[in-house]
Design an enzyme around this catalytic site. Structure first.
Site, PDB file in Angstrom:
ATOM      1  N   LYS A   1       0.781  -1.178  -0.077  1.00 19.09           N
ATOM      2  CA  LYS A   1      -0.044   0.015  -0.091  1.00 19.09           C
ATOM      3  C   LYS A   1       0.827   1.461  -0.059  1.00 19.09           C
ATOM      4  O   LYS A   1       0.694   2.117  -0.856  1.00 19.09           O
ATOM      5  CB  LYS A   1      -0.868  -0.056   1.264  1.00 19.09           C
ATOM      6  CG  LYS A   1      -2.043  -0.868   1.052  1.00 19.09           C
ATOM      7  CD  LYS A   1      -2.532  -1.295   2.436  1.00 19.09           C
ATOM      8  CE  LYS A   1      -3.758  -2.495   2.212  1.00 19.09           C
ATOM      9  NZ  LYS A   1      -4.607  -2.663   3.441  1.00 19.09           N
TER      10      LYS A   1
ATOM     11  N   GLN B   1      -4.430  -1.450   9.586  1.00 22.60           N
ATOM     12  CA  GLN B   1      -4.283  -2.935   9.230  1.00 22.60           C
ATOM     13  C   GLN B   1      -5.206  -3.964  10.286  1.00 22.60           C
ATOM     14  O   GLN B   1      -4.893  -4.071  11.179  1.00 22.60           O
ATOM     15  CB  GLN B   1      -2.845  -3.369   8.860  1.00 22.60           C
ATOM     16  CG  GLN B   1      -2.991  -4.633   7.984  1.00 22.60           C
ATOM     17  CD  GLN B   1      -3.496  -4.548   6.542  1.00 22.60           C
ATOM     18  OE1 GLN B   1      -3.555  -3.338   6.031  1.00 22.60           O
ATOM     19  NE2 GLN B   1      -3.991  -5.460   5.946  1.00 22.60           N
TER      20      GLN B   1
ATOM     21  N   ASP C   1     -10.947   2.947   4.553  1.00 19.78           N
ATOM     22  CA  ASP C   1     -11.278   1.399   4.391  1.00 19.78           C
ATOM     23  C   ASP C   1     -12.993   1.446   4.523  1.00 19.78           C
ATOM     24  O   ASP C   1     -13.519   0.387   4.266  1.00 19.78           O
ATOM     25  CB  ASP C   1     -10.897   1.006   5.831  1.00 19.78           C
ATOM     26  CG  ASP C   1      -9.702   0.227   5.559  1.00 19.78           C
ATOM     27  OD1 ASP C   1      -9.387  -0.433   4.508  1.00 19.78           O
ATOM     28  OD2 ASP C   1      -8.978   0.198   6.713  1.00 19.78           O
TER      29      ASP C   1
HETATM   30  N1  GUN Z   1      -7.155  -6.606   6.022  1.00 18.12           N
HETATM   31  C1  GUN Z   1      -7.698  -7.411   4.902  1.00 18.12           C
HETATM   32  N2  GUN Z   1      -8.163  -6.314   4.329  1.00 18.12           N
HETATM   33  C2  GUN Z   1      -8.093  -5.249   4.940  1.00 18.12           C
HETATM   34  C3  GUN Z   1      -8.521  -3.866   4.440  1.00 18.12           C
HETATM   35  O1  GUN Z   1      -9.009  -3.910   3.316  1.00 18.12           O
HETATM   36  N3  GUN Z   1      -8.256  -3.032   5.196  1.00 18.12           N
HETATM   37  C4  GUN Z   1      -7.774  -3.085   6.395  1.00 18.12           C
HETATM   38  N4  GUN Z   1      -7.444  -1.877   7.015  1.00 18.12           N
HETATM   39  N5  GUN Z   1      -7.484  -4.230   6.729  1.00 18.12           N
HETATM   40  C5  GUN Z   1      -7.415  -5.231   6.008  1.00 18.12           C
END
Ligand code: GUN
Length: 293
Positions: free
Chosen positions: A54, A98, A121
């Site tokens: 990311k 995350q 998110d």
């Molecule tokens: N863990 C797995 N997918 C995601 C996501 O889209 N966002 C976040 N913050 N954690 C994740």
């Protein structure tokens, strides 16, 4: 039906990212550099990979980014303090913590602490409500938003289609169902899950199957109506001694069995995975745009 169309997530993600790059340049010309903060608590190896990707993508698009890695022992209060600081930081438009955090962290409380205007998110209750209300100022969770883009790119007709979403998580299953039933997609949606009575029979009704259960290769050929479109959200590591890493990635769908029965399918890797990051970049731009005007 034995040559299904393989939906190329990398190619679709590249198109989305190209649009992001030009929008980022336009925003920067107005003096706004999109900024994303990614917070990782603990050392989960898969999460480390996702967070690294990311941040790297932010760099490629010329975004400002901050990667905040905190030890697994970080307390709830310390994590909330980090979120509050990012909420107040004018350089940061998007905040992502995350998931999953270590078990002593109350994830729900952390999500609620994020300023909903920076919740790229789309997990904050305000954004969940906006998704249900079909309010475009809200943030749509990245993975289901990416699945919708893949359905569009593959020319799949969702209007009036029977869609079955397997999985009811707040990250994928529930928002996916809301997107499919929205006035943009007009599908008839069933949400199935681990307690559903006959998952195979429910899944077999579907013109579109979205598998988001987190169980390696659970969806078998007899779960799929011939000609259905299959979106596989699963990214599962399974042991593979023949690989240098010692593992390989498989989806929630038994690809080799299912692919010959369907008209289109996403591979793992290279299907939904690249879309999640692309949509995160898109959401960060949306946040930067909305916060700066
Ligand atoms: N863990 C797995 N997918 C995601 C996501 O889209 N966002 C976040 N913050 N954690 C994740």
């Amino acid at each position: 039906m034995d040559t299904p169309k393989v939906i190329d997530g990398k190619a679709v993600a590249a198109q989305v990212l190209e649009e992001c790059l030009s929008e980022a340049e336009a925003l920067k010309a107005k003096g706004v550099t999109p900024g994303l903060a990614v917070v990782l608590v603990g050392e989960d190896p898969a999460s480390q990979v996702y967070v690294g990707s990311k941040v790297k993508k932010c760099g490629e698009l010329g975004f400002h980014s901050e990667k905040i890695t905190l030890p697994a022992e970080t307390s709830q209060e310390e994590l909330l303090a980090v979120v509050q600081k990012l909420n107040a930081d004018p350089m940061i438009h998007g905040i992502l913590v995350q998931s999953p955090p270590p078990p002593h962290i109350d994830e729900e409380a952390v999500v609620r602490a994020i300023d909903p205007r920076k919740d790229v998110d789309g997990f904050h209750p305000e954004n969940v409500a906006k998704l249900a209300l079909e309010d475009p100022t809200g943030f749509v969770p990245c993975t289901p938003a990416g699945c919708i883009k893949l359905l569009e790119a593959s020319g799949t007709q969702t209007n009036g289609a029977e869609a079955v979403v397997i999985g009811r998580s707040m990250i994928v299953g529930k928002p996916m169902a809301l997107l499919l039933v929205s006035k943009k997609s007009n599908a008839t949606v069933t949400i199935a899950h681990s307690r559903s009575k006959d998952l195979a029979a429910i899944s077999r009704r579907a013109d579109i199957v979205v598998a988001a259960v987190g169980r390696p290769e659970m969806v078998k050929a007899d779960w799929i109506k011939p000609g259905a479109v299959v979106i596989d959200v699963g990214i599962n590591r399974i042991e593979d001694a023949s690989r240098k890493s010692g593992y390989r990635l498989v989806g929630d769908v038994d690809y080799n069995e299912v692919a010959p029965r369907c008209s289109a399918i996403t591979p793992v890797p290279g299907g939904v995975g690249p879309m999640t990051i692309a949509m995160l970049m898109k959401n960060t731009l949306q946040a930067a745009r909305q916060l700066s005007c």
